[in-house]
Scaffold this motif. Structure first.
Motif, short mmCIF file in Angstrom:
data_model
loop_
_atom_site.label_atom_id
_atom_site.label_comp_id
_atom_site.label_asym_id
_atom_site.label_seq_id
_atom_site.Cartn_x
_atom_site.Cartn_y
_atom_site.Cartn_z
N ASN A 259 9.32 -9.88 21.09
CA ASN A 259 9.92 -10.68 22.14
C ASN A 259 9.72 -9.62 23.33
OD1 ASN A 259 12.36 -9.22 21.74
ND2 ASN A 259 13.43 -11.01 21.94
N GLY A 260 9.27 -8.34 23.10
CA GLY A 260 9.37 -7.43 24.34
C GLY A 260 10.62 -6.73 24.70
N VAL A 261 11.56 -7.20 23.97
CA VAL A 261 13.01 -6.64 24.35
C VAL A 261 13.63 -6.05 23.19
CG1 VAL A 261 15.32 -7.44 25.52
CG2 VAL A 261 13.23 -8.50 26.15
N ASP A 262 14.23 -6.97 22.16
CA ASP A 262 14.89 -6.49 21.18
C ASP A 262 14.63 -6.91 19.75
OD1 ASP A 262 15.79 -9.23 21.40
OD2 ASP A 262 17.80 -8.95 21.87
N LEU A 263 13.41 -7.55 19.53
CA LEU A 263 13.05 -8.38 18.32
C LEU A 263 11.34 -8.12 18.05
CD1 LEU A 263 14.00 -10.40 16.05
CD2 LEU A 263 12.73 -12.30 17.54
N VAL A 264 11.40 -7.72 16.88
CA VAL A 264 10.11 -7.24 16.35
C VAL A 264 10.10 -8.03 15.01
CG1 VAL A 264 8.47 -5.54 15.70
CG2 VAL A 264 10.01 -5.09 17.52
N MET A 265 8.82 -8.47 14.63
CA MET A 265 8.63 -9.11 13.34
C MET A 265 7.17 -8.58 13.03
SD MET A 265 9.99 -12.89 13.65
CE MET A 265 8.43 -13.77 14.13
N ASN A 266 6.98 -8.19 11.75
CA ASN A 266 5.87 -7.66 11.30
C ASN A 266 5.25 -8.24 9.81
OD1 ASN A 266 6.95 -5.87 9.39
ND2 ASN A 266 6.72 -4.17 10.81
N GLU A 267 4.15 -8.30 9.55
CA GLU A 267 3.67 -8.56 8.19
C GLU A 267 2.84 -7.30 7.77
OE1 GLU A 267 1.09 -12.31 6.69
OE2 GLU A 267 -0.04 -11.09 8.26
N ARG A 268 3.49 -6.99 6.43
CA ARG A 268 2.98 -5.61 6.04
C ARG A 268 2.63 -5.67 4.57
NH1 ARG A 268 8.39 -4.48 7.21
NH2 ARG A 268 8.57 -3.75 5.19
N ASN A 269 1.94 -4.66 4.34
CA ASN A 269 1.87 -4.30 2.78
C ASN A 269 2.68 -3.08 2.44
OD1 ASN A 269 -0.26 -6.47 2.79
ND2 ASN A 269 -0.24 -5.97 0.44
N ASP A 270 3.41 -3.03 1.85
CA ASP A 270 4.32 -1.77 1.63
C ASP A 270 3.69 -1.15 0.13
OD1 ASP A 270 5.80 -2.24 3.66
OD2 ASP A 270 7.71 -2.51 2.69
N ARG A 271 2.87 -0.19 0.43
CA ARG A 271 2.03 0.34 -0.81
C ARG A 271 2.77 1.76 -1.24
NH1 ARG A 271 -2.97 2.10 -0.23
NH2 ARG A 271 -3.46 1.39 -2.38
N LEU A 272 3.15 1.81 -2.43
CA LEU A 272 3.45 2.99 -3.00
C LEU A 272 2.64 3.52 -4.31
CD1 LEU A 272 7.32 1.55 -3.29
CD2 LEU A 272 6.53 3.41 -1.68
N LEU A 273 2.52 4.76 -4.32
CA LEU A 273 1.85 5.51 -5.43
C LEU A 273 2.71 6.01 -6.41
CD1 LEU A 273 -0.75 6.02 -6.82
CD2 LEU A 273 -0.94 8.40 -5.60
N MET A 274 2.76 5.15 -7.47
CA MET A 274 3.80 5.57 -8.48
C MET A 274 2.80 6.29 -9.70
SD MET A 274 6.22 4.36 -7.02
CE MET A 274 7.75 3.88 -8.22
N PRO A 275 3.88 6.81 -10.57
CA PRO A 275 2.88 7.31 -11.80
C PRO A 275 1.90 6.64 -12.48
CG PRO A 275 5.26 8.05 -11.59
CD PRO A 275 5.26 6.99 -10.58
N HIS A 276 2.31 5.21 -12.41
CA HIS A 276 1.31 4.29 -13.26
C HIS A 276 0.39 3.81 -12.31
CE1 HIS A 276 4.87 2.25 -11.63
NE2 HIS A 276 3.84 1.25 -11.33
N GLY A 277 0.05 4.11 -10.96
CA GLY A 277 -0.65 3.84 -10.06
C GLY A 277 -0.16 3.22 -9.01
N CYS B 265 1.16 0.55 -6.54
CA CYS B 265 1.87 -0.72 -6.19
C CYS B 265 1.93 -1.21 -4.83
CB CYS B 265 3.54 -0.61 -6.76
SG CYS B 265 3.48 -0.08 -8.49
N ASP B 266 1.57 -2.36 -4.68
CA ASP B 266 1.51 -3.04 -3.31
C ASP B 266 2.06 -4.32 -3.40
OD1 ASP B 266 0.23 -4.14 -0.94
OD2 ASP B 266 -1.75 -3.67 -1.67
N LEU B 267 3.20 -4.17 -2.11
CA LEU B 267 4.22 -5.01 -2.04
C LEU B 267 3.96 -6.18 -0.56
CD1 LEU B 267 6.93 -6.87 -3.20
CD2 LEU B 267 8.24 -4.98 -1.79
N PRO B 268 3.55 -7.30 -0.74
CA PRO B 268 3.29 -7.92 0.55
C PRO B 268 4.73 -8.32 1.17
CG PRO B 268 2.04 -9.14 -1.02
CD PRO B 268 3.10 -8.20 -1.87
N VAL B 269 5.02 -7.81 2.57
CA VAL B 269 6.26 -8.01 3.12
C VAL B 269 6.19 -8.71 4.56
CG1 VAL B 269 8.27 -6.65 3.80
CG2 VAL B 269 7.11 -5.92 1.84
N MET B 270 7.29 -9.54 4.55
CA MET B 270 7.29 -9.83 6.17
C MET B 270 8.80 -9.27 6.41
SD MET B 270 6.55 -11.90 8.60
CE MET B 270 7.28 -11.78 10.23
#
Length: 126
Positions: A71-89, A91-96
Motif C-alpha cells: 500500500n506504499g506505507v505500512d503493508l506488504v504482501m508477497n507470493e513466494r517459494n521458500d526453498r531450502l536445501l536439506m540433506p535429502h534435497g 524442499c520447496d514451500l509455496p507461501v503467501m
C-alpha cells in the motif's frame, strides 16, 4: 518500491544468506510472527526460535518472491517459494506472506502455507 517493501526484501535477503542476526534486525522488538496454522510467536527471540532452526538445518536458502504488492506505507504482501536445501534435497514451500511495517521495522508477519508441505520438508520431502 516503498520503504516497507525495502525492509521486507532486506529480511528475505538476510534469510537467503542464512544471516539470522541481519534478519532479526529487520523486526520491531515486539513483532508478532504467525505461521498459519501454527501458534504465533512474539518478539525477536520468538522469531529466532522459530526461524533460526530452519536456517541452521538448511545447507542453502533460496526464498524466491514472485509477486509483491504494497500500500506504499505500512503493508506488504508477497507470493513466494521458500526453498531450502536439506540433506535429502531441495524442499520447496509455496507461501503467501503478509507484513505490517511500523517505524521502518516489521511489526507483524503472517505466512500462509500448507502444513502438510512443512511436514514433508521436515521429514524428507521432494
Amino acid at each position: 518500491m516503498s520503504k516497507a517493501e525495502d525492509v521486507v526484501n532486506a529480511m528475505i535477503d538476510a534469510c537467503n544468506r542464512k544471516d539470522i542476526e541481519a534478519a532479526l534486525a529487520c523486526f520491531h522488538e515486539d513483532v508478532v510472527y504467525h505461521n498459519i496454522p501454527m501458534e504465533p510467536v512474539t518478539g525477536r527471540e520468538g522469531v529466532r526460535k522459530t526461524l533460526g532452526p530452519f536456517l541452521d538445518m538448511a545447507q542453502q536458502v533460496d526464498w524466491i518472491t514472485h509477486k509483491s504488492v504494497s500500500n506504499g506505507v505500512d503493508l506488504v504482501m508477497n507470493e513466494r517459494n521458500d526453498r531450502l536445501l536439506m540433506p535429502h534435497g531441495w524442499c520447496d514451500l509455496p507461501v503467501m506472506g503478509v507484513f505490517e511495517v511500523r517505524d521502518g521495522k516489521i511489526a507483524a508477519w503472517r505466512d500462509y502455507f500448507d502444513s502438510a508441505a512443512v511436514q514433508a520438508l521436515l521429514g524428507g520431502g521432494s
